[in-house]
Write a protein that holds these residues in place. Structure first.
Motif, short mmCIF file in Angstrom:
data_model
loop_
_atom_site.label_atom_id
_atom_site.label_comp_id
_atom_site.label_asym_id
_atom_site.label_seq_id
_atom_site.Cartn_x
_atom_site.Cartn_y
_atom_site.Cartn_z
N GLY A 76 0.69 -1.18 -0.01
CA GLY A 76 -0.04 -0.02 0.06
C GLY A 76 0.86 1.33 -0.02
O GLY A 76 0.15 2.29 0.11
N ASP A 77 2.12 1.18 -0.08
CA ASP A 77 2.83 2.36 -0.23
C ASP A 77 2.79 3.02 -1.64
O ASP A 77 3.46 2.64 -2.41
N VAL A 78 1.79 3.85 -1.92
CA VAL A 78 1.54 4.08 -3.25
C VAL A 78 2.64 5.28 -3.53
O VAL A 78 2.66 5.72 -4.93
N LYS A 79 3.49 5.82 -2.77
CA LYS A 79 4.56 6.67 -3.06
C LYS A 79 6.01 6.20 -3.51
O LYS A 79 6.32 6.38 -4.74
N PHE A 80 6.45 5.32 -2.58
CA PHE A 80 7.68 4.63 -3.03
C PHE A 80 7.47 2.92 -3.40
O PHE A 80 8.45 2.47 -3.86
N GLY A 81 6.35 2.52 -3.20
CA GLY A 81 6.32 1.13 -3.51
C GLY A 81 5.44 0.69 -4.84
O GLY A 81 5.27 -0.36 -5.07
N ASN A 82 5.12 1.78 -5.50
CA ASN A 82 4.59 1.58 -6.77
C ASN A 82 5.41 1.46 -7.73
O ASN A 82 6.23 2.33 -8.39
N SER A 83 5.73 -0.03 -8.12
CA SER A 83 6.64 -0.35 -9.28
C SER A 83 6.28 0.30 -10.59
O SER A 83 7.10 0.09 -11.54
N ASN A 84 5.23 0.79 -10.91
CA ASN A 84 4.95 1.44 -12.25
C ASN A 84 5.21 2.82 -12.38
O ASN A 84 5.10 3.56 -13.17
N LEU A 85 5.62 3.55 -11.03
CA LEU A 85 6.24 4.97 -11.13
C LEU A 85 7.64 5.19 -11.00
O LEU A 85 8.18 4.24 -10.61
N ASP A 86 7.99 6.39 -11.38
CA ASP A 86 9.40 6.86 -11.43
C ASP A 86 9.82 7.10 -9.99
O ASP A 86 10.92 6.77 -9.81
N THR A 87 8.76 7.07 -8.88
CA THR A 87 9.24 7.36 -7.67
C THR A 87 9.54 5.90 -6.81
O THR A 87 9.96 5.79 -5.65
N TYR A 88 9.30 4.71 -7.60
CA TYR A 88 9.50 3.29 -7.05
C TYR A 88 11.10 3.34 -6.47
O TYR A 88 11.82 3.56 -7.17
N ASP A 89 11.28 3.02 -5.38
CA ASP A 89 12.53 2.81 -4.41
C ASP A 89 12.09 1.55 -3.51
O ASP A 89 11.70 2.02 -2.35
N ILE A 90 12.39 0.30 -3.84
CA ILE A 90 12.38 -0.69 -3.02
C ILE A 90 12.64 -0.36 -1.58
O ILE A 90 12.35 -0.86 -0.44
N SER A 91 14.17 0.46 -1.37
CA SER A 91 14.70 0.33 -0.18
C SER A 91 13.55 1.65 0.73
O SER A 91 14.06 1.65 1.98
N ARG A 92 12.95 2.33 -0.15
CA ARG A 92 12.24 3.10 0.66
C ARG A 92 10.60 2.72 0.98
O ARG A 92 9.73 3.42 1.50
N ALA A 93 10.25 1.79 0.13
CA ALA A 93 9.00 1.16 0.04
C ALA A 93 8.75 0.80 1.63
O ALA A 93 9.27 0.05 2.43
N GLY A 94 7.58 1.30 2.10
CA GLY A 94 7.03 1.29 3.61
C GLY A 94 7.10 2.45 4.40
O GLY A 94 6.66 2.72 5.42
N THR A 95 7.76 3.47 3.43
CA THR A 95 8.05 4.62 4.47
C THR A 95 7.07 5.88 3.90
O THR A 95 6.91 7.01 4.22
N GLY A 96 6.43 5.78 2.80
CA GLY A 96 5.64 6.57 1.87
C GLY A 96 4.14 6.33 2.21
O GLY A 96 3.71 5.24 2.64
N GLY A 97 3.39 7.26 1.71
CA GLY A 97 1.81 7.24 1.56
C GLY A 97 1.32 7.90 0.57
O GLY A 97 2.05 8.36 -0.54
#
Length: 185
Positions: A76-97
């Motif tokens: 559900g991290d729509v900021k850093f966890g969305n693999s379809n976006l340029d903001t995707y960063d698995i190391s930051r996934a879980g810190t966004g919303g």
């Protein structure tokens, strides 16, 4: 009398088909569809947010960044966890919303059972935003501490097959599984 019963049956059937599916979601995973029932009577603001993000397709492509075998799968991290976006960063996934404000807690007496959907948050009870988790097993230590807003009604075996993480925090190495799509039934 028969006409009244028929009318009542028809009316109930019609209403359920027209309005009954607005709180039923289809979570498409790599192995198939998971059906989720939302509890808008228990956590109306959380369900409203979830449905808003679903309607905006914000969850499509979001990874399961934290998966602990015998506990839960978090996404559900729509900021850093969305693999379809340029903001995707698995190391930051879980810190966004999402861009929306955090939600106030809507704790209830609904238990965290196998298949429960609950909103993830920080140590602040009023910090839920877009991230959520699905319980693999009953987790009573979370009861009345996290907002329960839905439950898997079909396809829990597919949730069970989500790639598990390692260590006590369930960190995923390599390519995590993701939400292919999430939509209203």
């Amino acid at each position: 009398m028969i006409k009244k019963i028929f009318f009542l049956f028809f009316f109930t059937f019609f209403i359920n088909n027209v309005y009954g599916d607005e709180n039923t979601m289809i979570l498409k995973l790599k192995d198939g569809d998971v059906i989720i029932q939302l509890f808008d009577d228990i956590a109306p603001k959380h369900v409203e947010r979830f449905k808003k993000l679903v309607s905006e397709q914000k969850y499509d492509g979001v990874v399961f960044h934290r998966v602990i075998d015998g506990f839960m799968a978090q996404t559900g991290d729509v900021k850093f966890g969305n693999s379809n976006l340029d903001t995707y960063d698995i190391s930051r996934a879980g810190t966004g919303g999402s861009e929306y404000p955090d939600l106030k807690a809507e704790f209830s007496n609904i238990p965290h059972e196998r298949g429960t959907l609950s909103m993830a948050r920080s140590s602040d009870p009023n910090s839920a935003n877009s991230q959520f988790f699905i319980c693999f097993v009953p987790t009573p230590h979370l009861d009345r501490q996290y907002t329960v807003f839905g439950k898997v009604t079909e396809g829990m075996d597919l949730v069970d097959s989500i790639k598990k993480g390692t260590g006590s925090n369930g960190e995923i190495s390599g390519d995590p599984d993701k939400i292919i799509s999430l939509k209203t039934k």
